[in-house]
Enzyme design. Structure first.
Site, PDB file in Angstrom:
ATOM      1  N   ARG A 209       0.855  -1.185   0.000  1.00 13.15           N
ATOM      2  CA  ARG A 209       0.000   0.000   0.000  1.00 13.15           C
ATOM      3  C   ARG A 209       0.894   1.238   0.000  1.00 13.15           C
ATOM      4  O   ARG A 209       2.023   1.209   0.489  1.00 13.15           O
ATOM      5  CB  ARG A 209      -0.885   0.006   1.242  1.00 13.15           C
ATOM      6  CG  ARG A 209      -1.824  -1.173   1.337  1.00 13.15           C
ATOM      7  CD  ARG A 209      -2.520  -1.211   2.705  1.00 13.15           C
ATOM      8  NE  ARG A 209      -3.386  -2.373   2.814  1.00 13.15           N
ATOM      9  CZ  ARG A 209      -3.017  -3.536   3.353  1.00 13.15           C
ATOM     10  NH1 ARG A 209      -1.798  -3.690   3.845  1.00 13.15           N
ATOM     11  NH2 ARG A 209      -3.865  -4.544   3.404  1.00 13.15           N
TER      12      ARG A 209
ATOM     13  N   LYS B  37      -1.587  -2.478   7.808  1.00 14.01           N
ATOM     14  CA  LYS B  37      -2.821  -2.276   8.561  1.00 14.01           C
ATOM     15  C   LYS B  37      -2.818  -3.119   9.829  1.00 14.01           C
ATOM     16  O   LYS B  37      -2.246  -4.208   9.861  1.00 14.01           O
ATOM     17  CB  LYS B  37      -4.032  -2.684   7.717  1.00 14.01           C
ATOM     18  CG  LYS B  37      -4.418  -1.687   6.664  1.00 14.01           C
ATOM     19  CD  LYS B  37      -5.695  -2.178   5.989  1.00 14.01           C
ATOM     20  CE  LYS B  37      -6.235  -1.189   5.000  1.00 14.01           C
ATOM     21  NZ  LYS B  37      -7.460  -1.695   4.385  1.00 14.01           N
TER      22      LYS B  37
ATOM     23  N   HIS C 124      -2.573   1.921  -5.949  1.00 14.24           N
ATOM     24  CA  HIS C 124      -3.272   0.671  -5.662  1.00 14.24           C
ATOM     25  C   HIS C 124      -3.321  -0.256  -6.888  1.00 14.24           C
ATOM     26  O   HIS C 124      -3.441  -1.468  -6.743  1.00 14.24           O
ATOM     27  CB  HIS C 124      -4.679   0.953  -5.137  1.00 14.24           C
ATOM     28  CG  HIS C 124      -5.197  -0.132  -4.249  1.00 14.24           C
ATOM     29  ND1 HIS C 124      -4.754  -0.313  -2.959  1.00 14.24           N
ATOM     30  CD2 HIS C 124      -6.100  -1.106  -4.469  1.00 14.24           C
ATOM     31  CE1 HIS C 124      -5.363  -1.350  -2.427  1.00 14.24           C
ATOM     32  NE2 HIS C 124      -6.190  -1.858  -3.325  1.00 14.24           N
TER      33      HIS C 124
ATOM     34  N   HIS D 198      -3.111  -9.431   3.593  1.00 16.52           N
ATOM     35  CA  HIS D 198      -4.549  -9.563   3.804  1.00 16.52           C
ATOM     36  C   HIS D 198      -4.813 -10.414   5.042  1.00 16.52           C
ATOM     37  O   HIS D 198      -4.163 -11.443   5.247  1.00 16.52           O
ATOM     38  CB  HIS D 198      -5.219 -10.262   2.606  1.00 16.52           C
ATOM     39  CG  HIS D 198      -5.261  -9.430   1.375  1.00 16.52           C
ATOM     40  ND1 HIS D 198      -5.339  -9.977   0.117  1.00 16.52           N
ATOM     41  CD2 HIS D 198      -5.249  -8.095   1.187  1.00 16.52           C
ATOM     42  CE1 HIS D 198      -5.377  -9.019  -0.775  1.00 16.52           C
ATOM     43  NE2 HIS D 198      -5.306  -7.865  -0.158  1.00 16.52           N
TER      44      HIS D 198
ATOM     45  N   TYR E 101      -8.997 -11.360  -6.357  1.00 10.94           N
ATOM     46  CA  TYR E 101      -8.037 -11.338  -7.464  1.00 10.94           C
ATOM     47  C   TYR E 101      -8.137 -12.611  -8.289  1.00 10.94           C
ATOM     48  O   TYR E 101      -7.976 -12.589  -9.505  1.00 10.94           O
ATOM     49  CB  TYR E 101      -6.610 -11.161  -6.934  1.00 10.94           C
ATOM     50  CG  TYR E 101      -6.427  -9.867  -6.180  1.00 10.94           C
ATOM     51  CD1 TYR E 101      -6.455  -8.650  -6.841  1.00 10.94           C
ATOM     52  CD2 TYR E 101      -6.236  -9.869  -4.810  1.00 10.94           C
ATOM     53  CE1 TYR E 101      -6.302  -7.462  -6.145  1.00 10.94           C
ATOM     54  CE2 TYR E 101      -6.072  -8.685  -4.104  1.00 10.94           C
ATOM     55  CZ  TYR E 101      -6.104  -7.489  -4.781  1.00 10.94           C
ATOM     56  OH  TYR E 101      -5.946  -6.319  -4.100  1.00 10.94           O
TER      57      TYR E 101
END
Length: 173
Positions: A31, A56, A127, A153, A162
């Protein structure tokens, strides 16, 4: 991606930084904020080539670096004073790049690419590199759990999006 790298400037004050920035974005699928947070200490360019990303949920992950990416980063960091807490990517004024700065750099270098894209709307953002990394790994047959960890993730469901895109592309072809 190939067209972008072929058209990136090779000379100029920020050419090396921008090329290295794009390589790290594409190599890691990180990111924009993760790239903005990178410090010299987060990059291993001698042992196993890798970068540690702070993502994150205050989680860290490691991503392997391609030899080409590592060589660009070695060249980029050779002029740094050895301060391991220094930011990896900085502005012309030597201030840390923000995710907004990264967004502007991506937009500046990709504005001409819209004419090459089948869908000319939207353009390219940081992104898009993340999506390109995920789809590229899937097309190479990399296990979806490895891709999940690569991209940071939490949920496998996010990574499966994806896979659906790739499957639709194959069916359309």
């Amino acid at each position: 991606i190939e067209t972008l790298f072929n058209n990136l400037p090779r000379k100029g004050a920020l050419a090396l930084r921008d090329r290295a920035l794009f390589m790290v974005l594409y190599n890691t699928g990180a990111r924009a904020q993760e790239i903005a947070n990178l410090r010299l200490v987060d990059v291993d360019l001698n042992g196993p080539l890798r970068v540690r990303l702070h993502g994150k949920g205050d989680k860290w992950r490691s991503c392997p670096l391609w030899p080409e990416t590592a060589e660009l980063l070695k060249t980029l960091t050779s002029g740094k004073d050895g301060n391991q807490s220094a930011m990896l990517f900085t502005s012309r004024q030597r201030k840390p790049l923000t995710r907004f700065g990264i967004y502007k750099i991506v937009k500046r270098h990709t504005v001409g690419l819209r004419s090459h894209a089948p869908d000319k709307s939207g353009g390219v953002s940081p992104h898009v590199f993340r999506h390109s990394t995920a789809v590229g790994l899937l097309e190479q047959g990399v296990d979806v759990n490895v891709i999940r960890a690569w991209l940071g993730h939490v949920s496998l469901e996010t990574t499966y999006r994806y896979a659906e895109i790739t499957l639709r592309g194959k069916m359309a072809a």
